[in-house]
Structures are given as structure tokens and as C-alpha cells.
Design a protein around this motif. Structure first.
Motif, PDB file in Angstrom:
ATOM      1  N   LEU A 106       3.877  16.312  72.349  1.00 11.67           N
ATOM      2  CA  LEU A 106       3.649  16.918  74.400  1.00 11.67           C
ATOM      3  C   LEU A 106       4.963  17.356  74.792  1.00 11.67           C
ATOM      4  N   GLN A 107       5.629  16.702  74.482  1.00 10.61           N
ATOM      5  CA  GLN A 107       7.226  16.621  75.675  1.00 10.61           C
ATOM      6  C   GLN A 107       7.730  17.228  75.620  1.00 10.61           C
ATOM      7  N   GLN A 108       7.942  17.979  73.840  1.00 17.90           N
ATOM      8  CA  GLN A 108       8.863  18.993  73.673  1.00 17.90           C
ATOM      9  C   GLN A 108       7.941  20.650  73.589  1.00 17.90           C
ATOM     10  N   SER A 109       7.091  20.503  73.051  1.00 20.03           N
ATOM     11  CA  SER A 109       6.090  21.598  73.353  1.00 20.03           C
ATOM     12  C   SER A 109       5.950  22.214  75.153  1.00 20.03           C
ATOM     13  N   ARG A 110       5.741  21.426  75.890  1.00 22.13           N
ATOM     14  CA  ARG A 110       5.766  21.274  77.313  1.00 22.13           C
ATOM     15  C   ARG A 110       5.712  22.889  77.935  1.00 22.13           C
ATOM     16  N   PHE A 111       6.634  23.525  77.346  1.00 22.49           N
ATOM     17  CA  PHE A 111       6.907  24.828  77.659  1.00 22.49           C
ATOM     18  C   PHE A 111       6.656  25.825  76.046  1.00 22.49           C
ATOM     19  N   ALA A 112       6.338  25.566  75.550  1.00 18.12           N
ATOM     20  CA  ALA A 112       5.840  26.594  74.414  1.00 18.12           C
ATOM     21  C   ALA A 112       4.715  27.672  75.227  1.00 18.12           C
ATOM     22  N   PRO A 113       4.305  28.509  74.272  1.00 22.72           N
ATOM     23  CA  PRO A 113       3.964  29.935  74.614  1.00 22.72           C
ATOM     24  C   PRO A 113       2.219  28.966  73.979  1.00 22.72           C
ATOM     25  N   VAL A 114       2.654  28.184  73.019  1.00 22.01           N
ATOM     26  CA  VAL A 114       1.147  27.937  72.731  1.00 22.01           C
ATOM     27  C   VAL A 114       1.255  26.226  72.563  1.00 22.01           C
TER      28      VAL A 114
END
Length: 412
Positions: free
Chosen positions: A100-108
Motif C-alpha cells: 500500500l505504501q509503495q503504490s500510494r501514488f500509482a494511477p491504479v
């Protein structure tokens, strides 16, 4: 707008402000806003992929979070359920928090699925409640079918205490053995060990008996056989809390596609007979099968460009899942029915908040052309891995892009 919307059949403008649907209507003025022009596009609530395999942590050479979310966005997905098959395995709250931390700025948005057993070893149950608190949406051992009936029983009872969801991909290992493809005429003709339909159906029957005993929640992942569909249909009629999904490839390809020894067609569950494919379509139509999943499994070149018997199972499918399903179902499902298998179906399985296209709602939208035909090229496989059996195949239905909050990503 897609079928089911109050705007269905109308051409409208959508104004998004700070990630919220601020206005919907015809002839809205720009008022200095950035314009995104998508002629002849339909729009639905954001598509959700129930199950995909990533690579971070441990297998970033196959897929990292940036490449996964790029590939998912190209496939029209705004949310992706992520299986725990990484190294280390996502089997504790720190692993869930990491994703969740690593993907917090991802578009998906990534939806972590925690492991049922530690290290996917099928021996010791995990602390599922801790993972749930950290953000896990469900629990599964991914492509590692849960062989130990006692462990699955305890997992169902444990998850019942917080209404959690256990997912299992059914394949009885001692029956499947070292099979390479579906057992039948084609496997015999090719002189290769087959995986009997019985391997899936025995485990479905076992899992449903355990579900009946525990009165918990169970999802059967990637059902592929006609008899398996019928068993699930009967269980639902009995009122058991069971849901099921089908892999998009199993709606289009069959074991006949393996005759050329194309190792990209070596997937789990295996491609089955045409009669099984037809039964899967019937299951989608009558609601026995709740949703369609990509079953995305990215693998490096070295594991697939081998003789069929030595290649690994799996295909990179997240960018082409919707178009594969659209081609496979043809006119058997209506547009509204098929879109529901990518929206409300997985949303209900994961018990996510409802979503609609209405003023004041969070902007999570998928844009697509339902009847557009297109041929898959290598650059259309946006995954870091390119292990797809569909290169050169003509598909129907083309995702154009997604809008997730204030992030717009085009598919081409």
C-alpha cells in the motif's frame, strides 16, 4: 455512458474537480479546464481485476509496481487484487503495508490479498486479522491450491470471526500430478501428461463441503470445467456463501490452441475443451460465475521460451483481459452483463464501497469502445514481461483509458 447508467445512450461531458465528479451533462463549458476528448467512447465505473500476480518484492525483473499499474491501466482497470506470491510472501501486516505504501501514488489502486498459509507452504495459518487491519481485502495462497483440508477448515473458521473472505484456486495436486495441459485427446496426441478435470472438481467438492460445515465465505478462483460450474451452481442454490471467477483466457482459447506446442498457452488452470468453455459462458450468464479475472502471471523470457514440458505456467494478460473476454463471449452476454463482471461482480466479492457515475462521487472511471476490433501487438502487452499467447490475435473491445481521482492514463 455504459448500460445501467441514467445517462445510457447519451453523449455527455463530465467535469472532474479535485478527483470528484463535479458536473455531468451536455455542452458543459471548459471554464479554463483541461479537455480530454474521447469520441465514440463509452464510460463505466472503474473496472476491477480480482486477481493478478505482481513481482514486488523479490521478482521485480518480472513485474514491479510501476509496470503492473501501467499494464493494469492500459487494460482499463482502476483497482487490482494482488496475490501474495512474492518473495518474501505477503503473509503478514508489514507485507500488506509495504504494498500500500509503495503504490500510494500509482494511477491504479492495489488491493492486497494476504496469504492463507505462511510462505504459501500450506502448513501454518497466517495472522489474517492483522493483515485485514492493515488493508488486506481477502486471503489466498494464489496459484498454490490449498491442499490441506484441515488448514482450509481452520482458515474458514478464523475468517468467519470478521466476515473475511478465503479464496482458493482448486486443483488437487496428487491428481494433477506433473500434468502439462488438459487431459484428453490433445494431450494423448501430443504424448504429454494431462491434468484431468477431476483434479479441479474434487477440490471444488471438498471446498464446498468445508464451506457448508463452517458457514463462512469462500471464493473459488479461475473455475475452468463444466462439472465445476455445475457444482457451484448447486451450492449457490443451497444458499452457501460461495462466489467464483473465470480467467479471461479460458473464455477464448481451448486445449486445441496448445496443439502447436506454444508454451505461452501453458497456463493454470489449463485451457480446457470447447464444451467447458461453453459451460463457463453459461455460468457467467446465469450468475453462477460472478466475475472475470485476468489471472495475470508475468514471467521472464527464460522460463517460457523452452520446450513445452519445461516451461513455467502463466501468461501476462492484464492489458488484454477485457478484450479477451469480449471476444470470447461474443454476443452471448450483453454489454451490461459483461461490464458487470468487471465492476459490480468483483466489487461485491471484496465488499468494497459501491460506486456510480453521479455528481459528487469519487472519479473512478474506465473509458472503452465495446465493439472495436483490434490486433494485439507486442507493444500492447504493457507488462514488463511479454509472455502472452495473444500476439497477432484479433480481439474485440478496446479500453481507451482510465480516470482515477485526478490521474488520467490512456491505454495507447
Amino acid at each position: 455512458m455504459n448500460p445501467g447508467s441514467e445517462w445510457h445512450g447519451q453523449t455527455v461531458d463530465i467535469r472532474v474537480t479535485d478527483g470528484i465528479l463535479a458536473e455531468i451533462g451536455s455542452g458543459l463549458s471548459l471554464d479554463g479546464a483541461e479537455e480530454i476528448h474521447l469520441p465514440k467512447a463509452s464510460v463505466s465505473t472503474g473496472w476491477i481485476d480480482l486477481e493478478a500476480t505482481g513481482g514486488d518484492p523479490g521478482f521485480e525483473h518480472r513485474e514491479d509496481i510501476a509496470s503492473l499499474t501501467k499494464a493494469a491501466a492500459a487494460g482499463g482497470f482502476t483497482k487490482v487484487g494482488l496475490r501474495p506470491e512474492t518473495q518474501p510472501v505477503i503473509h503478514d501486516k508489514s507485507g500488506v503495508s509495504y504494498l500500500l505504501q509503495q503504490s500510494r501514488f500509482a494511477p491504479v489502486d492495489l488491493l492486497p490479498i494476504g496469504a492463507v498459509s505462511k510462505n504459501l507452504a500450506g502448513a501454518e495459518i497466517t495472522e489474517m486479522l492483522d493483515m485485514r487491519a492493515a488493508g488486506a481485502v481477502a486471503f489466498s495462497d494464489g496459484s498454490h491450491s490449498i491442499q490441506h483440508a484441515g488448514l482450509l477448515l481452520r482458515a474458514l473458521l478464523y475468517a468467519k470471526t470478521f466476515d473475511g473472505l478465503i479464496m482458493n484456486q482448486p486443483q488437487e495436486a496428487t491428481i494433477a500430478g506433473k500434468g502439462q495441459l488438459h487431459e484428453g485427446i490433445v494431450s494423448t496426441m501430443l504424448g504429454m501428461r494431462g491434468i484431468p478435470s477431476l483434479a479441479e472438481e474434487l477440490m471444488i467438492e471438498r471446498d464446498l463441503r468445508l464451506l457448508e460445515y463452517t458457514d463462512s465465505r469462500l471464493h473459488l478462483s479461475h473455475v475452468s470445467t463444466a462439472n465445476g460450474v455445475e457444482k457451484i451452481r448447486e451450492a449457490k442454490a443451497q444458499g452457501l456463501r460461495v462466489t467464483a471467477s473465470v480467467a479471461a483466457l479460458n473464455l477464448l482459447l481451448t486445449v486445441k490452441d496448445v496443439e502447436s506446442f506454444d508454451s505461452h498457452c501453458k497456463v493454470l488452470p489449463p485451457l480446457r475443451e470447447e464444451s467447458d468453455r461453453q459451460a463457463l459462458l453459461e455460468g457467467l450468464k446465469d450468475g453462477t460465475i460472478d466475475c472475470i479475472s485476468s489471472n495475470h502471471t508475468p514471467l521472464e523470457l527464460e522460463t517460457k521460451h523452452l520446450e513445452f514440458a519445461y516451461a513455467d505456467f502463466g501468461a501476462a494478460t492484464i492489458s488484454t483481459a477485457f478484450a479477451t473476454a469480449r471476444k470470447g463471449v461474443g454476443d452471448f452476454l450483453t454489454e451490461e452483463e459483461l461490464i458487470a463482471k468487471f465492476t459490480s461482480g468483483p466489487r461485491d466479492i471484496f465488499q468494497l464501497e459501491s460506486s456510480s457515475i453521479a455528481v459528487g462521487e469519487y472519479a473512478q472511471l474506465t473509458f472503452y469502445q465495446y465493439d472495436k476490433n483490434w490486433s494485439v501487438a507486442l507493444q500492447d502487452i504493457h507488462s514488463r514481461s511479454k509472455n502472452s499467447p495473444l500476439i497477432g490475435t484479433e480481439l474485440s473491445g478496446c479500453p481507451l483509458g482510465i480516470l482515477n481521482g485526478d490521474q488520467f492514463v490512456t491505454s495507447k
